[in-house]
Scaffold this motif. Structure first.
Motif, PDB file in Angstrom:
ATOM      1  N   HIS A  98       0.913  82.519  11.361  1.00  0.00           N
ATOM      2  CA  HIS A  98       2.239  82.822  10.776  1.00  0.00           C
ATOM      3  C   HIS A  98       2.304  82.397   9.378  1.00  0.00           C
ATOM      4  O   HIS A  98       2.992  83.238   8.682  1.00  0.00           O
ATOM      5  CB  HIS A  98       3.123  81.518  11.496  1.00  0.00           C
ATOM      6  CG  HIS A  98       4.650  81.577  10.725  1.00  0.00           C
ATOM      7  ND1 HIS A  98       5.623  82.335  11.021  1.00  0.00           N
ATOM      8  CD2 HIS A  98       5.180  80.804   9.887  1.00  0.00           C
ATOM      9  CE1 HIS A  98       6.539  82.164  10.506  1.00  0.00           C
ATOM     10  NE2 HIS A  98       6.575  81.261   9.602  1.00  0.00           N
ATOM     11  N   LYS A 108       9.242  72.161  11.208  1.00  0.00           N
ATOM     12  CA  LYS A 108       8.075  71.398  11.035  1.00  0.00           C
ATOM     13  C   LYS A 108       7.288  72.179   9.820  1.00  0.00           C
ATOM     14  O   LYS A 108       7.500  73.118   9.299  1.00  0.00           O
ATOM     15  CB  LYS A 108       6.816  71.720  12.443  1.00  0.00           C
ATOM     16  CG  LYS A 108       7.578  71.081  13.730  1.00  0.00           C
ATOM     17  CD  LYS A 108       6.695  71.425  14.618  1.00  0.00           C
ATOM     18  CE  LYS A 108       7.058  71.059  16.071  1.00  0.00           C
ATOM     19  NZ  LYS A 108       7.191  69.442  16.147  1.00  0.00           N
ATOM     20  N   LYS A 156      14.311  73.936   5.793  1.00  0.00           N
ATOM     21  CA  LYS A 156      14.118  73.372   4.612  1.00  0.00           C
ATOM     22  C   LYS A 156      15.520  72.876   3.833  1.00  0.00           C
ATOM     23  O   LYS A 156      15.644  71.946   2.980  1.00  0.00           O
ATOM     24  CB  LYS A 156      13.422  74.633   3.783  1.00  0.00           C
ATOM     25  CG  LYS A 156      14.231  75.906   4.018  1.00  0.00           C
ATOM     26  CD  LYS A 156      13.650  77.237   3.100  1.00  0.00           C
ATOM     27  CE  LYS A 156      14.378  78.436   3.080  1.00  0.00           C
ATOM     28  NZ  LYS A 156      14.848  78.883   4.238  1.00  0.00           N
ATOM     29  N   HIS A 189      13.410  81.201   0.421  1.00  0.00           N
ATOM     30  CA  HIS A 189      12.868  81.997   1.681  1.00  0.00           C
ATOM     31  C   HIS A 189      11.862  83.145   0.961  1.00  0.00           C
ATOM     32  O   HIS A 189      11.264  83.797   1.688  1.00  0.00           O
ATOM     33  CB  HIS A 189      14.179  82.706   2.442  1.00  0.00           C
ATOM     34  CG  HIS A 189      14.849  83.504   1.600  1.00  0.00           C
ATOM     35  ND1 HIS A 189      15.945  83.265   0.974  1.00  0.00           N
ATOM     36  CD2 HIS A 189      14.548  84.882   1.585  1.00  0.00           C
ATOM     37  CE1 HIS A 189      16.475  84.247   0.391  1.00  0.00           C
ATOM     38  NE2 HIS A 189      15.655  85.453   0.834  1.00  0.00           N
ATOM     39  N   CYS A 237      14.444  77.285   9.361  1.00  0.00           N
ATOM     40  CA  CYS A 237      13.246  76.601   9.660  1.00  0.00           C
ATOM     41  C   CYS A 237      13.405  75.101   9.056  1.00  0.00           C
ATOM     42  O   CYS A 237      12.660  74.408   9.520  1.00  0.00           O
ATOM     43  CB  CYS A 237      12.244  77.114   8.604  1.00  0.00           C
ATOM     44  SG  CYS A 237      12.581  76.834   6.681  1.00  0.00           S
ATOM     45  N   GLY A 274      10.246  78.875   3.628  1.00  0.00           N
ATOM     46  CA  GLY A 274      10.472  79.426   5.129  1.00  0.00           C
ATOM     47  C   GLY A 274      11.411  80.314   5.371  1.00  0.00           C
ATOM     48  O   GLY A 274      12.335  80.531   4.280  1.00  0.00           O
ATOM     49  N   ALA A 275      11.683  80.911   6.678  1.00  0.00           N
ATOM     50  CA  ALA A 275      12.742  81.603   6.937  1.00  0.00           C
ATOM     51  C   ALA A 275      13.857  81.233   7.081  1.00  0.00           C
ATOM     52  O   ALA A 275      14.046  79.823   7.192  1.00  0.00           O
ATOM     53  CB  ALA A 275      12.135  82.459   8.004  1.00  0.00           C
ATOM     54  N   SER A 276      15.067  81.530   7.061  1.00  0.00           N
ATOM     55  CA  SER A 276      16.215  80.959   7.482  1.00  0.00           C
ATOM     56  C   SER A 276      16.208  80.234   8.846  1.00  0.00           C
ATOM     57  O   SER A 276      15.623  80.762   9.695  1.00  0.00           O
ATOM     58  CB  SER A 276      17.479  82.009   7.721  1.00  0.00           C
ATOM     59  OG  SER A 276      17.469  82.690   6.378  1.00  0.00           O
ATOM     60  N   LEU A 320       7.396  75.970   6.056  1.00  0.00           N
ATOM     61  CA  LEU A 320       8.013  75.602   7.137  1.00  0.00           C
ATOM     62  C   LEU A 320       8.343  76.473   8.309  1.00  0.00           C
ATOM     63  O   LEU A 320       8.545  77.635   7.924  1.00  0.00           O
ATOM     64  CB  LEU A 320       9.466  74.731   6.746  1.00  0.00           C
ATOM     65  CG  LEU A 320       9.553  73.222   6.317  1.00  0.00           C
ATOM     66  CD1 LEU A 320       8.701  73.249   4.879  1.00  0.00           C
ATOM     67  CD2 LEU A 320      10.820  72.713   6.018  1.00  0.00           C
ATOM     68  N   ARG A 321       8.385  75.778   9.447  1.00  0.00           N
ATOM     69  CA  ARG A 321       8.895  76.753  10.556  1.00  0.00           C
ATOM     70  C   ARG A 321       9.308  75.947  11.698  1.00  0.00           C
ATOM     71  O   ARG A 321       8.518  74.892  12.122  1.00  0.00           O
ATOM     72  CB  ARG A 321       7.692  77.723  11.007  1.00  0.00           C
ATOM     73  CG  ARG A 321       8.095  78.669  12.307  1.00  0.00           C
ATOM     74  CD  ARG A 321       7.063  79.309  12.882  1.00  0.00           C
ATOM     75  NE  ARG A 321       7.198  80.514  13.737  1.00  0.00           N
ATOM     76  CZ  ARG A 321       6.415  80.833  14.624  1.00  0.00           C
ATOM     77  NH1 ARG A 321       5.099  80.816  14.467  1.00  0.00           N
ATOM     78  NH2 ARG A 321       6.974  82.047  15.184  1.00  0.00           N
ATOM     79  N   ASP A 322      10.306  76.258  12.224  1.00  0.00           N
ATOM     80  CA  ASP A 322      11.063  75.495  13.354  1.00  0.00           C
ATOM     81  C   ASP A 322      11.328  73.927  13.021  1.00  0.00           C
ATOM     82  O   ASP A 322      10.794  72.978  14.073  1.00  0.00           O
ATOM     83  CB  ASP A 322      10.384  75.674  14.561  1.00  0.00           C
ATOM     84  CG  ASP A 322      10.349  77.316  15.147  1.00  0.00           C
ATOM     85  OD1 ASP A 322      11.499  77.897  14.813  1.00  0.00           O
ATOM     86  OD2 ASP A 322       9.397  77.767  15.810  1.00  0.00           O
TER      87      ASP A 322
END
Length: 311
Positions: free
Chosen positions: A230, A212, A43, A193, A41, A37-39, A208-210
């Motif tokens: 996404h 979740k 993880k 990422h 998120c 996931g992005a920074s 993962l995102r936010d």
């Protein structure tokens, strides 16, 4: 050795910010499992809770059926490799790798044997007397891996361990790390990422995102059948069209894009007939064919396998 890891309802707040928001995951014994996931998120926070460096506000962490929530970090059968490697600059390679064993009061012969085996695994058996500053970035990473593996953890946690390396070296070490994991059979939980890295190395990936989990699956599943827009756009390039579901059958969903009708793969959820969805086709799966005599060019391309998802 085992190494089956289960996270249930995991939640972590930092002040008013929700870093991890009800994560449920099951990592199988001996699996190379990536959190992608992005920074921001969640993880790395998830990884730190598994390691014991952060305490969850809610939820459970079980390893082979045993709860870890009340177990202090140094008593958990897990070890962590950080992005910075955290090597001791004043110790040589041998002593860096031996540090944990000496902390555990292992005997001299056992230390020599296990450190030697660990360094051979990472192909650094001839560099035992070098200091960290005398090593390349890739060699430092191997020392950090050896230091973690020498303690024979049930689960090895890796927090973006290739983040500081150049692209060419990263690709080389991706292959080496995957081969090493298969050789030792330890469960790896890998945070990254980098989509290509996760898809190349993993048995399964959690996107993962936010805070979740959006989707869990094999690299092929999350790439070819993303659960939503996404995931589709995060994992490579995707062609997306808005479509309307007209029928649901055993072969998939029949949708229309404008005046054109096509069948797409089923998803994890069941859209209703008449619902508007997003249809995806990866660029490499688009096939171009000649028009039949008198056929007009339409807005919908001819494609190979497609998938659909909610926005």
């Amino acid at each position: 050795m085992a190494g089956a890891l289960s996270l249930s309802g995991l939640v972590k707040h930092f002040g008013d910010e929700v870093a991890v928001d009800g994560i449920d995951l099951d990592v199988r014994e001996g699996e190379f499992f990536s959190l992608l996931g992005a920074s921001g998120c969640g993880k790395t926070t998830t990884l730190r809770m598994i390691a014991g460096f952060e305490r969850p506000d809610a939820g459970t962490i079980h390893l082979d059926g045993r709860s870890l929530v009340e177990v202090p970090p140094h008593r958990r059968p897990v070890n962590t490799v950080f992005q910075s490697y955290a090597l001791f600059p004043f110790l040589d390679v041998f002593e860096n790798v031996a540090f944990g064993l000496r902390y555990q009061k292992a005997g001299r012969d056992e230390v020599r044997r296990r450190v030697g085996q660990a360094l051979e695994l990472v192909q650094l058996g001839s560099m035992t007397k070098r200091k960290p500053h005398q090593l390349s970035g890739g060699q430092q990473q191997r020392v950090a891996l050896a230091r973690a593996l020498v303690l024979e953890p049930t689960v090895l946690l890796l927090d973006e361990p290739m983040g500081a390396l150049d692209a060419k070296l990263r690709k080389q070490l991706q292959v080496e790390l995957r081969s090493l994991q298969r050789l030792v059979g330890t469960t790896f939980v890998y945070v990254t990422h980098d989509q290509e890295e996760a898809l190349t190395m993993s048995d399964r990936v959690a996107v993962l995102r936010d805070g979740k989990v959006l989707q869990v699956g094999t690299p092929g599943e999350v790439y070819s059948q993303p659960s939503g827009v996404h995931v589709a756009t995060f994992l490579g390039t995707a062609n997306l069209w808005e479509a309307t579901v007209r029928a649901i059958g055993p072969e998939g969903l029949t949708c229309t894009i404008g005046e054109h009708r096509l069948t797409v793969a089923k998803t994890e959820w069941d859209p209703a007939v008449g619902e508007v969805v997003q249809v995806m086709a990866r660029p490499e799966r688009v096939e171009v064919s000649p028009l039949a005599p008198g056929e007009d060019v339409g807005p919908a391309p001819r494609t190979g396998p497609t998938g659909c998802g909610r926005g």
